[in-house]
Design an enzyme around this catalytic site. Structure first.
Site, PDB file in Angstrom:
ATOM      1  N   ASP A   1       0.105  -7.699 -10.792  1.00 44.66           N
ATOM      2  CA  ASP A   1      -0.909  -7.451 -12.033  1.00 44.66           C
ATOM      3  C   ASP A   1      -1.724  -6.011 -11.586  1.00 44.66           C
ATOM      4  OD1 ASP A   1      -2.912  -7.839 -13.826  1.00 44.66           O
ATOM      5  OD2 ASP A   1      -4.457  -9.282 -12.813  1.00 44.66           O
TER       6      ASP A   1
ATOM      7  N   ASP B   1       0.852  -1.201  -0.131  1.00 38.24           N
ATOM      8  CA  ASP B   1       0.022   0.063   0.062  1.00 38.24           C
ATOM      9  C   ASP B   1       0.860   1.246   0.076  1.00 38.24           C
ATOM     10  OD1 ASP B   1       0.559  -1.367   2.375  1.00 38.24           O
ATOM     11  OD2 ASP B   1      -1.424  -0.683   3.327  1.00 38.24           O
TER      12      ASP B   1
END
Ligand code: NAD
Length: 364
Positions: free
Chosen positions: A248, A224
């Site tokens: 991804d 994050d």
């Protein structure tokens, strides 16, 4: 001697893009002998298999392929060909460079990062337990007995499996890429503070591998925090290695940093074969319109040239693409200030423009 390369033209806008890119690669002067192969929904209807053995055999024999995008029809009964190819050929490393060329519309013109995504493991390993299924109930009971944790009855479960083997080879691939391309830092991204046995293992093994590459800096980032930093100062990052799912997501984030999907190239690489393909899909709504941007697959072609160590041709082709982008005249709609700009050119015109620039470079 010509390089033997399988070329899967794809479907949707794939054939137009593939035609453009094959012409540009041929114009580099490096000899290529294409083995044109088809796969996808049309092949499924004709042959009962969307990815026939002949396609796999062609790539195995040649070790190299360029692939246009292929549609995965929703509810068609066959799994993604892209995933099947990666698994069958053990293409475990997905390389996605995100470089902002001068002239693209981006808030981050300094971006020049390479995403190295693990391709087989993690939440994408395909081990799932459906809500209400007997297997799910068994798993729930097993977890209750062994962990003392009682999960709700109405759960669906996807297993996140990360191995030492899979991590070691993807992190090595990242360091080897960094070394081969003169890059100075590898960042490993994870959520090891929460998922100690999966992401924790990824981080532990990444640290071990880093010790074998004293010439390259190593750091780690919690995923994050990495996302936050990438959208504020991407220029601080170089090569980033990630487990499958984070890889991804961060590669699409990376495509956004450099001007969109039309500019994002990629390669799926294993020990024996490499398949070069754009990050984007088949954009079926533009099929047959000579409209979409071929540059993502063109830049994948540049990666192919580097892979086979045709460095001079790779640099000439990339330089020609960069010049076309910088001039901004002969580019597709997605690279113009407004999407309905009447001066936008078509897929094949971009190939013509890049070929002309390469010829100028040879003449100069
Ligand atoms: P997509 O990438 O095909 O298109 C989404 C949108 O992005 C397009 O409508 C277009 O606006 C833009 N875009 C994409 N490529 C572009 C290009 N080269 N130039 C300009 N604009 C471009 O994504 P999707 O619509 O979600 O997927 C379509 C199909 O492609 C699906 O069946 C999906 O499964 C498949 N797919 C294939 C691959 C692959 O072959 N590797 C990758 C992703 C998606």
């Amino acid at each position: 001697m010509a390089y033997q390369v399988t070329f899967i033209s794809g479907d949707g806008t794939g054939p137009e893009i593939s035609e453009a890119v094959s012409r540009v690669l041929e114009a580099t002067g490096v000899g290529f002998e294409w083995d044109w192969q088809s796969a996808g929904a049309d092949v499924y209807e004709e042959e009962g298999n969307p990815l026939p053995e002949r396609v796999i055999d062609s790539i195995k024999d040649r070790g190299l392929a360029v692939k246009g995008p292929i549609t995965t029809p929703v509810g068609s009964g066959f799994r993604s060909i892209n995933v099947a190819l990666r698994k069958t050929l053990d293409l475990y490393a997905c390389l996605r460079p995100c470089k902002a060329y001068e002239g693209v519309r981006t808030r981050f013109p300094e971006t020049d990062i390479v995403i190295v995504r693990e391709n087989h493991e993690d939440l994408y390993a395909g081990v799932e337990y459906e809500r209400g299924d007997g297997r799910t109930e068994k798993l729930r009971q097993f977890i209750k007995e062994t962990e003392g944790t009682e999960l709700r009855e109405d759960i669906g479960v996807t297993i996140k499996a990360i191995s030492e083997y899979g991590t070691r080879r993807i992190v090595k691939a990242a360091f080897e890429y960094a070394r081969a391309h003169g890059r100075s830092k590898v960042t490993a991204a994870h959520k090891a503070n929460i998922m100690k046995y999966s992401d924790g293992l990824f981080l532990e093994v990444a640290r071990q591998v880093a010790e074998e590459y004293a010439d390259i800096e190593f750091e780690d980032r919690i995923i994050d925090n990495l996302c936050n930093q990438l959208v504020s100062r991407p220029e601080e990052y170089d090569v980033i290695v990630l487990p499958n799912l984070y890889g991804d997501i961060v590669s699409d984030l990376g495509a956004g940093l450099i001007g969109g999907l039309g500019m994002a190239p990629g390669a799926n690489v294993g020990d024996d074969c490499a398949v070069f393909e754009a990050v984007h899909g088949s954009a079926p709504k533009y099929k047959g319109q000579n409209k979409v941007n071929p540059m993502a697959l063109m830049l994948s072609g540049v990666m192919l040239l580097h892979h086979i160590e045709e460095t001079e041709a790779a640099e000439r082709m990339e330089g020609a693409i960069a010049e076309v982008i910088k001039e901004g005249d002969r580019v597709t709609y997605d690279m113009k200030p407004s999407r309905d700009d009447p001066s936008a050119v078509g897929t094949s015109d971009v190939a013509d423009a890049v070929i002309a620039k390469m010829e100028e470079r040879v003449a100069a």
